[in-house]
Design a protein around this motif. Structure first.
Motif, PDB file in Angstrom:
ATOM      1  N   SER A  16      14.674 -20.913  30.535  1.00  0.00           N
ATOM      2  CA  SER A  16      14.478 -19.519  30.131  1.00  0.00           C
ATOM      3  C   SER A  16      13.629 -19.435  28.873  1.00  0.00           C
ATOM      4  O   SER A  16      13.615 -20.362  28.048  1.00  0.00           O
ATOM      5  N   TYR A  59       8.720  -4.204  38.381  1.00  0.00           N
ATOM      6  CA  TYR A  59       8.449  -5.640  38.397  1.00  0.00           C
ATOM      7  C   TYR A  59       7.607  -6.032  39.606  1.00  0.00           C
ATOM      8  O   TYR A  59       7.694  -5.437  40.678  1.00  0.00           O
ATOM      9  N   VAL A  63       8.573 -11.904  40.400  1.00  0.00           N
ATOM     10  CA  VAL A  63       9.462 -12.133  39.261  1.00  0.00           C
ATOM     11  C   VAL A  63      10.737 -11.308  39.351  1.00  0.00           C
ATOM     12  O   VAL A  63      11.644 -11.474  38.515  1.00  0.00           O
ATOM     13  N   PHE A  67      13.077 -11.937  35.914  1.00  0.00           N
ATOM     14  CA  PHE A  67      12.554 -11.433  34.645  1.00  0.00           C
ATOM     15  C   PHE A  67      13.138 -10.057  34.358  1.00  0.00           C
ATOM     16  O   PHE A  67      13.383  -9.266  35.278  1.00  0.00           O
ATOM     17  N   LEU A  80      10.304  -9.561  27.073  1.00  0.00           N
ATOM     18  CA  LEU A  80      10.283 -10.051  28.442  1.00  0.00           C
ATOM     19  C   LEU A  80      11.198 -11.268  28.505  1.00  0.00           C
ATOM     20  O   LEU A  80      10.845 -12.341  28.004  1.00  0.00           O
ATOM     21  N   MET A  82      12.702 -14.134  30.539  1.00  0.00           N
ATOM     22  CA  MET A  82      12.312 -14.868  31.730  1.00  0.00           C
ATOM     23  C   MET A  82      13.340 -15.956  32.013  1.00  0.00           C
ATOM     24  O   MET A  82      13.528 -16.860  31.182  1.00  0.00           O
ATOM     25  N   ASP A  89       5.026 -19.928  37.208  1.00  0.00           N
ATOM     26  CA  ASP A  89       5.068 -18.939  36.127  1.00  0.00           C
ATOM     27  C   ASP A  89       4.199 -19.366  34.948  1.00  0.00           C
ATOM     28  O   ASP A  89       4.024 -18.587  33.998  1.00  0.00           O
TER      29      ASP A  89
END
Length: 125
Positions: A16, A59, A63, A67, A80, A82, A89
């Motif tokens: 992440s 989105y 994602v 996300f 953001l 993730m 990505d």
């Protein structure tokens, strides 16, 4: 408005990262904010966007579910988050601002008037 993206880095697959985009100016809360990314040799693509109030988010299919976009208008910042990152990505991530944006224009980079400098995200397997 001036935008400064940060938070990129190197992360392993499945990991992440949280990107931030700090904006200057007092009118930040009026802007529709978007995140885009550009991988080497590819065109810039839409990642996600958030309405001025933060109540609506949008989105890209690639994602969705991984996300999350949020914003703190008191701090002039959009985020953001993730999760479950994949090698695909990997890209430079840009934040952008559009004064007149909506869900109809969210994915169109040409509609965004202001752009940050980008922050590199590298996902390694």
């Amino acid at each position: 408005v001036q935008l400064q993206a940060s938070g990129g880095g190197l992360v392993q697959t499945g990991g992440s990262l949280r990107l931030s985009c700090a904006a200057s100016g007092r009118a930040f809360s009026r802007y529709f904010m978007g995140w885009f990314r550009q991988a080497p040799g590819k065109e810039r693509e839409f990642v996600g966007a958030i309405s001025w109030s933060g109540s609506n988010t949008y989105y890209a299919d690639s994602v969705k579910g991984r996300f999350t976009i949020s914003r703190d208008n008191a701090k002039n910042t959009v985020f953001l988050q993730m999760n479950s990152l994949k090698s695909e990505d990997t890209a430079v991530y840009y934040c952008a601002a559009d004064l007149g944006g909506s869900r109809y224009t969210a994915s169109n980079p040409g509609r965004f008037e202001y752009w940050g400098q980008g922050t590199l995200v590298t996902v390694s397997s």
